[in-house]
Design a protein around this motif. Sequence first.
Motif, PDB file in Angstrom:
ATOM      1  N   TRP A   3     -12.007  -7.767  44.936  1.00  8.00           N
ATOM      2  CA  TRP A   3     -12.869  -8.649  45.722  1.00  8.00           C
ATOM      3  C   TRP A   3     -14.043  -9.162  44.905  1.00  8.00           C
ATOM      4  CZ3 TRP A   3     -11.625 -11.140  49.822  1.00  8.00           C
ATOM      5  CH2 TRP A   3     -10.693 -10.621  50.709  1.00  8.00           C
ATOM      6  N   ALA A   6     -12.555 -12.098  43.105  1.00  6.57           N
ATOM      7  CA  ALA A   6     -12.153 -13.178  44.012  1.00  6.57           C
ATOM      8  C   ALA A   6     -13.290 -13.682  44.890  1.00  6.57           C
ATOM      9  CB  ALA A   6     -11.007 -12.698  44.904  1.00  6.57           C
ATOM     10  N   GLY A   7     -14.365 -12.896  44.970  1.00 12.12           N
ATOM     11  CA  GLY A   7     -15.467 -13.240  45.865  1.00 12.12           C
ATOM     12  C   GLY A   7     -16.049 -14.634  45.685  1.00 12.12           C
ATOM     13  N   VAL A  10     -13.635 -17.169  47.097  1.00 12.74           N
ATOM     14  CA  VAL A  10     -13.538 -17.063  48.551  1.00 12.74           C
ATOM     15  C   VAL A  10     -14.756 -17.692  49.210  1.00 12.74           C
ATOM     16  CG1 VAL A  10     -13.470 -15.460  50.493  1.00 12.74           C
ATOM     17  CG2 VAL A  10     -12.054 -15.027  48.476  1.00 12.74           C
ATOM     18  N   ALA A  11     -15.945 -17.461  48.628  1.00 16.42           N
ATOM     19  CA  ALA A  11     -17.174 -18.018  49.200  1.00 16.42           C
ATOM     20  C   ALA A  11     -17.161 -19.543  49.145  1.00 16.42           C
ATOM     21  CB  ALA A  11     -18.391 -17.467  48.449  1.00 16.42           C
ATOM     22  N   PHE A  13     -14.491 -21.481  48.804  1.00 13.93           N
ATOM     23  CA  PHE A  13     -13.385 -21.948  49.632  1.00 13.93           C
ATOM     24  C   PHE A  13     -13.787 -21.987  51.105  1.00 13.93           C
ATOM     25  CE2 PHE A  13      -9.461 -21.073  52.065  1.00 13.93           C
ATOM     26  CZ  PHE A  13      -8.693 -22.156  51.660  1.00 13.93           C
ATOM     27  N   GLY A  14     -14.456 -20.931  51.535  1.00 10.39           N
ATOM     28  CA  GLY A  14     -14.896 -20.892  52.929  1.00 10.39           C
ATOM     29  C   GLY A  14     -15.938 -21.949  53.240  1.00 10.39           C
TER      30      GLY A  14
END
Length: 281
Positions: A3, A6-7, A10-11, A13-14
Amino acid sequence: MGWGFAGPFVAVFGLVFLAPIGYAGYLSLFQDRLIGGTSFVGLDNYGEALKDPRFWDGLMRVGLFLLVQVPIMLGIALLAALAIDSGRLYGKTFFRVSIFLPYAVPAVVASLIWGFMYGDQFGLVGNINEALGVSLPNPLSPSLVLASIGNIVTWEFVGYNMLIFYSALKVVPRSLYEAAAIDGAGEWRIVASVKLPAIRSALVIATIFSIIGSFQLFNEPSILQKLAPNAITNDLTPNLYTYSLSFSGQQHNYAATVAIVMGVITAIIAYAVQLRGMRKG
């Protein structure tokens, strides 16, 4: 640890993907009314969108557009990639760069360039008519404008797709070509039985990208609309219709609904093409 790596993605992307979709979904559940202001209407906007003839007319136009333009564009790109990969093309580096160069031109600039070339009163078509005393069809007329836009999109993206196909061809083992040649296969037989099956995944990916791009058609008709307002209406494509609803009609909630419906339709068709393209045999 996973994570942690990938964090950041992901942040982002969100923030730039999931959040706007969520907000659009929220807007689609409301409606601005003259009396009462903004009111919750549930799925009423979706029912209206599914019965909207302007939306479906635009969808049919882009459907026709992709059925004609995408095969032509991918066919030209594939021929160019095969020619470069054949090793028999002189100056293949110059050829490859020349085909790819239009992709580096922004869509707005490309539309302006072609738009002024299309002009029968002020552009290249008009100059040819005046110089030769002929009367060429107006590319920006209602009957030809969709084909003219298709020509621009093809010019822009042939090089991009050519690069995808050529990259896939470069990783095909040369031993396959040698084995086919030993078995007596000619060049066209090698292309049909070795090269094309080997780059099937690349063909599917390019087709999916092209379908999505066709359904997202906006820049070219939006720019050309100033030059051909009678031929390019605000509902020529679903994206152009959504834009006009939001920024000209101030119907933000309904525009969000149309955008979501269009996104779902695009995703379904792209997924169906992917399943069909990846099927063995």
